[in-house]
Enzyme design. Structure first.
Site, mmCIF file in Angstrom:
data_model
loop_
_atom_site.group_PDB
_atom_site.id
_atom_site.type_symbol
_atom_site.label_atom_id
_atom_site.label_comp_id
_atom_site.label_asym_id
_atom_site.label_seq_id
_atom_site.Cartn_x
_atom_site.Cartn_y
_atom_site.Cartn_z
ATOM 1 N N ASP A 67 30.486 30.006 38.642
ATOM 2 C CA ASP A 67 30.252 31.890 38.314
ATOM 3 C C ASP A 67 29.647 31.676 37.168
ATOM 4 O O ASP A 67 29.729 31.201 37.033
ATOM 5 C CB ASP A 67 31.653 32.112 39.085
ATOM 6 C CG ASP A 67 32.555 31.235 39.116
ATOM 7 O OD1 ASP A 67 32.698 30.933 37.864
ATOM 8 O OD2 ASP A 67 33.643 31.646 39.771
ATOM 9 N N ASN A 136 45.402 34.118 43.360
ATOM 10 C CA ASN A 136 45.420 35.398 44.520
ATOM 11 C C ASN A 136 45.231 34.364 45.407
ATOM 12 O O ASN A 136 44.028 34.685 46.933
ATOM 13 C CB ASN A 136 44.933 36.284 44.262
ATOM 14 C CG ASN A 136 43.480 36.531 44.258
ATOM 15 O OD1 ASN A 136 42.877 34.972 44.364
ATOM 16 N ND2 ASN A 136 42.680 37.535 43.761
ATOM 17 N N HIS A 138 42.092 32.758 45.742
ATOM 18 C CA HIS A 138 40.506 32.460 45.191
ATOM 19 C C HIS A 138 40.022 31.350 45.036
ATOM 20 O O HIS A 138 40.723 30.704 44.559
ATOM 21 C CB HIS A 138 39.965 33.638 44.624
ATOM 22 C CG HIS A 138 39.914 33.648 43.166
ATOM 23 N ND1 HIS A 138 40.300 34.458 42.133
ATOM 24 C CD2 HIS A 138 40.309 32.437 41.995
ATOM 25 C CE1 HIS A 138 40.049 34.136 40.892
ATOM 26 N NE2 HIS A 138 40.694 33.420 41.049
ATOM 27 N N GLU A 143 37.551 36.925 45.957
ATOM 28 C CA GLU A 143 38.770 36.839 46.522
ATOM 29 C C GLU A 143 38.859 37.616 47.543
ATOM 30 O O GLU A 143 38.057 37.334 48.636
ATOM 31 C CB GLU A 143 38.704 38.837 45.477
ATOM 32 C CG GLU A 143 38.012 38.596 44.175
ATOM 33 C CD GLU A 143 38.693 38.168 43.525
ATOM 34 O OE1 GLU A 143 40.094 36.981 43.766
ATOM 35 O OE2 GLU A 143 38.828 38.610 42.159
HETATM 36 C C1 F6R Z 1 35.948 30.094 37.807
HETATM 37 C C2 F6R Z 1 36.391 29.691 39.043
HETATM 38 C C3 F6R Z 1 38.039 30.244 39.121
HETATM 39 C C4 F6R Z 1 39.117 29.732 38.491
HETATM 40 C C5 F6R Z 1 40.578 30.082 38.827
HETATM 41 C C6 F6R Z 1 41.434 29.939 38.236
HETATM 42 O O1 F6R Z 1 34.743 29.218 37.516
HETATM 43 O O2 F6R Z 1 35.736 29.785 39.779
HETATM 44 O O3 F6R Z 1 38.219 30.524 40.603
HETATM 45 O O4 F6R Z 1 38.708 28.290 39.193
HETATM 46 O O5 F6R Z 1 40.414 31.617 38.935
HETATM 47 O O6 F6R Z 1 41.114 29.604 36.909
HETATM 48 P P1 F6R Z 1 41.582 29.231 36.196
HETATM 49 O O7 F6R Z 1 41.574 27.798 36.157
HETATM 50 O O8 F6R Z 1 41.669 29.833 34.783
HETATM 51 O O9 F6R Z 1 43.805 29.407 36.533
#
Ligand code: F6R
Length: 241
Positions: A67, A136, A138, A143
């Site tokens: 992303d 959450n 995701h 989301e």
């Molecule tokens: C990042 C991504 C997100 C993160 C998720 C966890 O490229 O795709 O889904 O993997 O938000 O984020 P952290 O590792 O910062 O807790």
């Protein structure tokens, strides 16, 4: 879904590192799917260290990131492209034209999404996808309530995700409201998936993933349909499971 429980974050990162190196060794032209955020930082450090000790090379590897924020250029310190350069790409021998991150600043985001899917197809699909888990539930920026059949697309970020990511920005107003993300169906086309989860704050989402049902309100639950998923999670993350 296989679950590997590790003592802590470092052990989680090392186990993932071993798996990535194995994949690179096994494949002629390995294609890796990569994530940003706090979770994979230890994995990238371990891979950089292995590269410096001549244990792995990335010259034949192609990477696709999950992303990117809309509106941020690769040079912007808060873009995921910048994060990847700083935390991984600039330290290894991965040719720049084999490192792909969705283009968040082209002015035509929906074309950028189509182009990205095309690039993944041309590379022969992702061999090993690394994922982190949102508080959450995701995965990537898909989301809650994203349709399971979503493809790479532009999405609005929820307030909970913007809050969780605000720590990287100077103020909440600077946190982008939209991103390009690989879709859930696109992620599911990867041959193998590793979900990395660390810390108490992910424990509720992980417990729901492990024990709950498959539902679009928990995007990660789509992984239950995939034949080759390994969750590598530390004791804190598994404390409610
Ligand atoms: C990042 C991504 C997100 C993160 C998720 C966890 O490229 O795709 O889904 O993997 O938000 O984020 P952290 O590792 O910062 O807790």
């Amino acid at each position: 879904m296989e679950i590997i429980k590790t003592k802590d974050y470092d052990e989680m990162s090392k186990q993932a590192c071993v798996k990535v190196i194995e994949t690179i060794e096994e494949m002629h032209q390995p294609v890796l799917g990569l994530a940003t955020g706090s979770t994979p930082e230890g994995l990238y450090k371990c891979l950089i260290d292995a590269y410096k000790r001549n244990k792995v090379h990335f010259d034949k590897v192609t990477t696709f990131n999950l992303d990117e924020y809309i509106g941020l250029s690769p040079e912007d310190k808060n873009s995921y492209h910048y994060y990847m350069n700083e935390n991984f790409f600039k330290h290894i021998d991965l040719p720049a034209d084999q490192a792909n991150v969705p283009k968040g600043n082209t002015g035509n985001a929906s074309q950028a999404c189509e182009d990205y899917e095309q690039l993944i197809r041309e590379a022969g699909h992702i061999d090993l996808q690394i994922l982190g888990l949102g508080v959450n539930g995701h995965i990537a920026f898909n989301e809650p309530h994203t349709p399971f059949n979503s493809r790479t697309q532009v999405v609005d970020l929820t307030e909970s995700t913007r809050d969780a990511n605000a720590r990287f920005f100077e103020s909440m107003d600077d946190v982008p409201t939209q991103a390009i993300t690989m879709g859930l169906e696109s992620i599911m086309e990867s041959r193998e998936i590793i979900l990395l989860v660390s810390g108490f704050k992910k424990a509720a989402a992980l417990a729901e993933l492990i024990h709950g049902k498959k539902t679009e309100s928990l995007p990660a639950s789509i992984l239950k349909n995939h034949p080759n998923v390994t969750i590598i999670a530390d004791e804190e993350a598994l404390s409610k499971a």
